[in-house]
Design an enzyme around this catalytic site. Structure first.
Site, PDB file in Angstrom:
ATOM      1  N   GLY A   1       0.822  -1.220   0.000  1.00  0.00           N
ATOM      2  CA  GLY A   1       0.000   0.000   0.000  1.00  0.00           C
ATOM      3  C   GLY A   1       0.847   1.257   0.000  1.00  0.00           C
ATOM      4  N   ALA A   2       1.842   1.281  -0.899  1.00  0.00           N
ATOM      5  CA  ALA A   2       2.841   2.366  -0.840  1.00  0.00           C
ATOM      6  C   ALA A   2       2.676   3.410  -1.944  1.00  0.00           C
ATOM      7  CB  ALA A   2       4.238   1.759  -0.883  1.00  0.00           C
TER       8      ALA A   2
ATOM      9  N   ARG B   1       0.772   6.004  -1.844  1.00  0.00           N
ATOM     10  CA  ARG B   1       0.498   7.344  -1.282  1.00  0.00           C
ATOM     11  C   ARG B   1       0.513   7.255   0.248  1.00  0.00           C
ATOM     12  NH1 ARG B   1      -5.422   6.345  -0.969  1.00  0.00           N
ATOM     13  NH2 ARG B   1      -5.725   4.610  -2.395  1.00  0.00           N
TER      14      ARG B   1
ATOM     15  N   VAL C   1      -3.035  -7.375  -1.809  1.00  0.00           N
ATOM     16  CA  VAL C   1      -2.714  -8.247  -0.676  1.00  0.00           C
ATOM     17  C   VAL C   1      -3.817  -9.269  -0.371  1.00  0.00           C
ATOM     18  CG1 VAL C   1      -1.130  -6.602   0.411  1.00  0.00           C
ATOM     19  CG2 VAL C   1      -3.553  -6.602   1.078  1.00  0.00           C
TER      20      VAL C   1
ATOM     21  N   ASN D   1       1.368  -2.332   5.418  1.00  0.00           N
ATOM     22  CA  ASN D   1       0.731  -1.016   5.558  1.00  0.00           C
ATOM     23  C   ASN D   1      -0.608  -0.913   4.834  1.00  0.00           C
ATOM     24  OD1 ASN D   1       0.832   2.134   5.818  1.00  0.00           O
ATOM     25  ND2 ASN D   1       0.653   1.727   3.615  1.00  0.00           N
TER      26      ASN D   1
ATOM     27  N   SER E   1      -3.715   0.661  14.274  1.00  0.00           N
ATOM     28  CA  SER E   1      -4.339   1.980  14.465  1.00  0.00           C
ATOM     29  C   SER E   1      -4.741   2.159  15.928  1.00  0.00           C
ATOM     30  CB  SER E   1      -5.598   2.093  13.598  1.00  0.00           C
ATOM     31  OG  SER E   1      -6.316   3.259  13.961  1.00  0.00           O
TER      32      SER E   1
ATOM     33  N   TYR F   1     -13.269  -2.073  10.669  1.00  0.00           N
ATOM     34  CA  TYR F   1     -11.897  -1.533  10.653  1.00  0.00           C
ATOM     35  C   TYR F   1     -11.213  -1.763  12.012  1.00  0.00           C
ATOM     36  CZ  TYR F   1      -8.180   1.979   9.974  1.00  0.00           C
ATOM     37  OH  TYR F   1      -6.970   2.629   9.863  1.00  0.00           O
TER      38      TYR F   1
ATOM     39  N   ALA G   1     -11.938  -3.980  14.280  1.00  0.00           N
ATOM     40  CA  ALA G   1     -11.695  -5.416  14.490  1.00  0.00           C
ATOM     41  C   ALA G   1     -10.450  -5.851  13.710  1.00  0.00           C
ATOM     42  CB  ALA G   1     -12.919  -6.222  14.049  1.00  0.00           C
TER      43      ALA G   1
ATOM     44  N   LYS H   1      -7.890  -4.005  12.879  1.00  0.00           N
ATOM     45  CA  LYS H   1      -6.681  -3.414  13.460  1.00  0.00           C
ATOM     46  C   LYS H   1      -6.367  -4.035  14.828  1.00  0.00           C
ATOM     47  CE  LYS H   1      -5.667  -0.654  10.085  1.00  0.00           C
ATOM     48  NZ  LYS H   1      -4.443  -0.900   9.311  1.00  0.00           N
TER      49      LYS H   1
HETATM   50  P1  NAP Z   1      -4.397   5.681   2.076  1.00  0.00           P
HETATM   51  O1  NAP Z   1      -3.804   7.016   1.793  1.00  0.00           O
HETATM   52  O2  NAP Z   1      -5.848   5.452   1.874  1.00  0.00           O
HETATM   53  O3  NAP Z   1      -3.571   4.578   1.263  1.00  0.00           O
HETATM   54  C1  NAP Z   1      -3.917   3.226   1.347  1.00  0.00           C
HETATM   55  C2  NAP Z   1      -2.929   2.380   0.590  1.00  0.00           C
HETATM   56  O4  NAP Z   1      -3.361   1.005   0.687  1.00  0.00           O
HETATM   57  C3  NAP Z   1      -2.859   2.737  -0.888  1.00  0.00           C
HETATM   58  O5  NAP Z   1      -1.511   2.650  -1.303  1.00  0.00           O
HETATM   59  C4  NAP Z   1      -3.673   1.634  -1.532  1.00  0.00           C
HETATM   60  O6  NAP Z   1      -3.227   1.302  -2.831  1.00  0.00           O
HETATM   61  C5  NAP Z   1      -3.377   0.461  -0.620  1.00  0.00           C
HETATM   62  N1  NAP Z   1      -4.337  -0.629  -0.744  1.00  0.00           N
HETATM   63  C6  NAP Z   1      -5.689  -0.599  -0.601  1.00  0.00           C
HETATM   64  N2  NAP Z   1      -6.214  -1.827  -0.828  1.00  0.00           N
HETATM   65  C7  NAP Z   1      -5.166  -2.643  -1.111  1.00  0.00           C
HETATM   66  C8  NAP Z   1      -5.038  -4.016  -1.437  1.00  0.00           C
HETATM   67  N3  NAP Z   1      -6.105  -4.834  -1.514  1.00  0.00           N
HETATM   68  N4  NAP Z   1      -3.806  -4.508  -1.692  1.00  0.00           N
HETATM   69  C9  NAP Z   1      -2.727  -3.711  -1.640  1.00  0.00           C
HETATM   70  N5  NAP Z   1      -2.758  -2.421  -1.336  1.00  0.00           N
HETATM   71  C10 NAP Z   1      -3.977  -1.886  -1.069  1.00  0.00           C
HETATM   72  O7  NAP Z   1      -4.126   5.232   3.587  1.00  0.00           O
HETATM   73  P2  NAP Z   1      -3.161   5.822   4.731  1.00  0.00           P
HETATM   74  O8  NAP Z   1      -3.924   6.822   5.474  1.00  0.00           O
HETATM   75  O9  NAP Z   1      -1.832   6.148   4.164  1.00  0.00           O
HETATM   76  O10 NAP Z   1      -3.072   4.532   5.672  1.00  0.00           O
HETATM   77  C11 NAP Z   1      -2.052   3.572   5.558  1.00  0.00           C
HETATM   78  C12 NAP Z   1      -2.201   2.564   6.688  1.00  0.00           C
HETATM   79  O11 NAP Z   1      -2.187   3.237   7.936  1.00  0.00           O
HETATM   80  C13 NAP Z   1      -3.528   1.813   6.635  1.00  0.00           C
HETATM   81  O12 NAP Z   1      -3.334   0.480   7.059  1.00  0.00           O
HETATM   82  C14 NAP Z   1      -4.386   2.546   7.626  1.00  0.00           C
HETATM   83  O13 NAP Z   1      -5.397   1.737   8.140  1.00  0.00           O
HETATM   84  C15 NAP Z   1      -3.350   2.914   8.663  1.00  0.00           C
HETATM   85  N6  NAP Z   1      -3.737   4.044   9.502  1.00  0.00           N
HETATM   86  C16 NAP Z   1      -4.028   5.260   8.948  1.00  0.00           C
HETATM   87  C17 NAP Z   1      -4.391   6.313   9.780  1.00  0.00           C
HETATM   88  C18 NAP Z   1      -4.728   7.679   9.246  1.00  0.00           C
HETATM   89  O14 NAP Z   1      -5.185   8.511  10.026  1.00  0.00           O
HETATM   90  N7  NAP Z   1      -4.511   7.962   7.970  1.00  0.00           N
HETATM   91  C19 NAP Z   1      -4.473   6.113  11.158  1.00  0.00           C
HETATM   92  C20 NAP Z   1      -4.166   4.869  11.682  1.00  0.00           C
HETATM   93  C21 NAP Z   1      -3.801   3.849  10.845  1.00  0.00           C
HETATM   94  P3  NAP Z   1      -3.916   1.930  -4.150  1.00  0.00           P
HETATM   95  O15 NAP Z   1      -3.443   3.353  -4.225  1.00  0.00           O
HETATM   96  O16 NAP Z   1      -3.388   1.078  -5.244  1.00  0.00           O
HETATM   97  O17 NAP Z   1      -5.392   1.826  -3.922  1.00  0.00           O
END
Ligand code: NAP
Length: 245
Positions: free
Chosen positions: A11-12, A14, A62, A88, A140, A153, A155, A157
């Protein structure tokens, strides 16, 4: 010290995954940058190359275990090693439980929890042979606290904490550490959808009175994957501006 190592970040394309990839590459680590499309991953690879690092963009869903298995085999045949895995990739499908469809539950659990398990399983085969490895699962704060409208979500995490601790115990004697990072609310696409009112209420619950940055999370990951963190395993490192229960 980490120069020459190979890392895979899921998930890299962005957000947090991109920031982690950039930081790892800045340490001299070769990064396999993955996202659901190769084009998505390429933006991160371009940013890494621009800062003088090395990386490869690869498509990886994934939730597709045969795709995951094939990629880990390819990494061994092309690079001969995999030192670091950062699980991630994550999605949300929010809604109140009473209205939540089975599919909203399944897709979130499949991506966030099962996807991390499949990648960890495949990585552990390579790392066990090498008797070295660093795994970080991105969980998270809401996995610890719960959050209305996010039963699926939260559950997923919370499940990552159990996965992290079990894997840490299984793999410790092979010199493989498995830890989790639990970010609070971080400025990314995922939180950009929060309505202004919800955002204001959220800030009142964060002692530091700001959302976190992607770099705040990336630095924590960088510490856990370093050789210096070799005696730390099965832990959850919170990066949340003081936002505890
Ligand atoms: P984001 O900007 O929405 O990016 C999500 C990433 O996951 C994207 O690169 C996306 O790829 C990828 N992805 C989605 N479905 C996938 C799949 N089936 N297989 C492979 N990759 C997949 O999210 P983020 O905010 O950076 O969050 C990253 C991680 O941190 C997540 O696990 C999220 O739950 C966790 N987190 C985030 C926050 C927050 O406040 N942002 C807080 C706590 C935890 P595509 O671009 O190809 O769709």
């Amino acid at each position: 010290m980490m120069k020459g190592q190979v890392a895979l970040v899921t998930g890299a394309s962005r957000g947090i995954g991109q920031a982690i990839s950039l930081k790892l590459a800045a340490e001299g680590i070769f990064v396999v940058v993955t996202a659901t499309s190769e084009v998505g991953a390429e933006a991160t690879v371009a940013a890494i190359t621009a800062q003088g690092g090395a990386a490869q963009a690869v498509k990886l869903d994934v939730t597709n275990s045969s795709e995951v298995e094939a990629l880990f085999k390819k990494i061994v045949s092309e690079y001969g090693r995999l030192d670091i895995l950062v699980n991630n990739a994550g999605i949300t499908k929010d809604g109140l439980m009473m209205r939540m469809k089975d599919n909203d539950w399944d897709s979130v659990i499949d991506t966030n929890l099962k996807g991390s398990f499949i990648c960890l399983r495949e990585a552990s085969k390579i790392m066990t042979k090498a008797r070295y490895g660093r795994v970080v699962n991105i969980s998270s704060v809401v996995g610890e606290m719960g959050n209305p409208g996010q039963a699926n979500y939260c559950a997923s995490k919370a499940g990552l904490f159990g996965l992290t601790k079990s894997a840490a115990r299984e793999l410790a004697k092979r010199n493989i550490t498995v830890n989790a990072v639990a970010p609070g609310f971080i400025e990314t696409d995922m939180t950009a959808v929060l309505p202004e009112k919800g955002r204001e209420a959220l800030l009142q619950n964060i002692p530091m009175e700001r959302l976190g940055s992607v770099d705040d999370v990336a630095y924590a990951v960088c510490f856990l994957i370093s050789p210096q963190a070799g005696y730390i395993t099965g832990q959850v490192l919170s990066v949340n501006g003081g936002m505890y229960m």
